[in-house]
Design an enzyme around this catalytic site. Structure first.
Site, PDB file in Angstrom:
ATOM      1  N   GLY A   1      45.925 -28.114  78.914  1.00  0.00           N
ATOM      2  CA  GLY A   1      44.666 -27.468  79.685  1.00  0.00           C
ATOM      3  C   GLY A   1      45.184 -26.761  80.944  1.00  0.00           C
ATOM      4  O   GLY A   1      44.918 -25.656  81.510  1.00  0.00           O
ATOM      5  N   ASP A   2      46.367 -27.475  81.707  1.00  0.00           N
ATOM      6  CA  ASP A   2      46.838 -27.023  83.071  1.00  0.00           C
ATOM      7  C   ASP A   2      47.631 -25.567  82.547  1.00  0.00           C
ATOM      8  O   ASP A   2      47.417 -24.440  83.404  1.00  0.00           O
ATOM      9  CB  ASP A   2      47.727 -27.909  83.579  1.00  0.00           C
ATOM     10  CG  ASP A   2      47.015 -29.172  84.090  1.00  0.00           C
ATOM     11  OD1 ASP A   2      45.855 -29.025  84.247  1.00  0.00           O
ATOM     12  OD2 ASP A   2      47.774 -30.044  84.252  1.00  0.00           O
TER      13      ASP A   2
END
EC number: 2.7.1.15
Length: 321
Positions: free
Chosen positions: A254-255
Site C-alpha cells: 500500500g505504501d
C-alpha cells in the site's frame, strides 16, 4: 519524467519482521525461519517510494530521543531526500512495529506502538507551512495524531497544494475533513470502515465509492489487492488492473502504491495513468522483503508496466446501469 515536489507528513517506525510458515495461534510459540529489522512507518515508507519513483521529496516526521530515534536519523539522512524535517520528544519512544509475514501469499499481521508519531504539536506543524505550500502534492496518512493531520490538510488546502490522504491505519475522521481532500486512497478494509459497506470486490467497491462521493470526496482509489483497484472520479468508475507478481512480503504494498502515485501526479501524469503505474510499482515491491528496503526505482516499475500483456485500465458502468 519531470521531477515534481512531494511533501510527505507521516510516521516513522522501526520494523521488526519475522518470516513464518504460518501465523501462530494464541499462546503458541513458533520458530521463525528468518527475521530482520529495518525502517518503516507509513509516512517514511511512502516518502521513500515517492523518491524512488522519481519525485523530489520533503519528509516530515517525529521520533523519540532513544536508540530507535538515532537509527531513524541515520536512515533518513542516507535515503537521499531533498529535505527532512524530523521533530523529537523525550517523553515517548520512537514508533515501532512487530510484523509477522507468513504463508505462500506472504500475508502479514502487524502490531504497532505509535509512540512519538502521536505527539506532533500544532506549533510543529505550523513550522512546516512553507514546505507544504511549496509542494505539488501533499501525501499524508492516519498514523499520526488527528489534530496534527487536520492542521496539515488545512495548510495544504489554503496553499492549493493537491492533497492525497491514505486513510491508514483507520481512525474515525469527520466528513468535513474528507471533503477537503483531493484524492482518498483507502484499501478494502479501510473503505468498509469508512462507509459501512463490506468491500470485497469491484461491485461492492463501486457502491462504497458512491457513499464516499456523497461525503464530498471528488476522487478516490480503492485498492483491492490482486483484484486491482477502483478509480472513481465524480461517480465515473474505472478499473485499474493489478500486475502479476510472485509475492515475498506484502507489508509495503500500500505504501508503494501511494508513494509512487504521488510521484506520478506531481510530475503531471493524468490520474488513471498514474494509478496504473502505481499498480505496477507495487507489484515489484511485494516481490522483495522489507518495506522501505523493497521500494523499486522508476525504471523497474516502468519495465513491469511495459511487459504486461493485459489491459491495465477499463471503464466500468456506473452503479445501477
Amino acid at each position: 519524467m519531470k521531477k515534481g515536489k512531494v511533501c510527505v507528513v507521516g510516521s516513522f517506525n522501526l520494523d521488526i519482521v519475522a518470516g513464518m510458515s504460518r501465523f501462530p495461534q494464541p499462546g503458541e510459540s513458533l520458530i521463525a525461519h528468518n527475521s530482520m529489522m529495518g525502517a518503516g512507518g507509513k509516512g517514511a515508507n511512502q516518502a521513500v517510494a515517492a523518491l524512488r519513483a522519481g519525485a523530489r521529496v520533503h519528509y516530515i516526521g517525529k521520533v523519540g530521543r532513544d536508540d530507535f530515534g538515532t537509527f531513524a536519523r541515520r536512515h533518513l539522512d542516507s535515503v537521499g531526500f531533498d529535505a527532512v524535517t524530523l521533530f523529537s520528544t523525550a517523553d515517548h519512544p520512537t514508533g515501532n512495529a512487530l510484523i509477522y509475514v507468513a504463508g505462500a501469499d506472504a500475508e502479514n499481521m502487524i502490531a504497532v506502538d505509535p509512540g512519538a508519531n502521536l505527539t506532533f504539536t500544532l506549533e510543529e506543524i505550523e513550522q512546516c507551512r512553507p514546505a507544504i505550500a511549496a509542494a505539488d502534492i501533499l501525501l499524508t496518512q492516519l498514523e499520526n495524531n488527528l489534530p496534527a493531520i487536520e492542521k496539515v490538510i488545512a495548510i495544504a488546502k489554503e496553499a492549493q497544494t493537491y492533497i492525497i490522504l491514505n486513510p491508514a491505519p483507520f481512525q474515525p475522521v469527520s466528513d468535513a475533513l474528507l471533503a477537503k481532500v483531493d484524492l482518498l486512497t483507502p484499501n478494502a478494509t479501510e473503505c468498509s470502515l469508512l462507509t459501512g459497506i463490506q468491500v470485497q470486490d469491484m461491485a461492492s467497491a463501486q457502491q462504497a465509492a458512491q457513499v464516499l462521493h456523497g461525503k464530498g470526496i471528488q476522487a478516490l482509489i480503492i485498492t483491492l489487492g490482486t483484484q486491482g483497484a477502483l478509480l472513481s472520479v465524480a461517480g465515473q468508475a474505472q478499473w485499474i488492473a493489478a500486475f502479476a507478481a510472485v509475492p515475498k512480503d506484502t507489508t509495503g504494498a500500500g505504501d508503494a502504491f501511494n508513494g509512487s502515485l504521488a510521484a506520478q501526479l506531481a510530475s503531471g501524469v493524468p490520474l488513471a495513468d498514474a494509478a496504473s503505474f502505481a499498480s505496477a510499482y507495487a507489484s515489484v515491491c511485494v516481490e522483495r522483503a522489507g518495506a522501505a528496503a523493497s521500494m523499486p526505482d522508476y525504471a523497474e516499475a516502468l519495465a513491469r508496466q511495459a511487459s504486461a500483456t493485459l489491459e491495465t485500465t477499463a471503464l466500468l458502468p456506473q452503479v445501477g446501469q
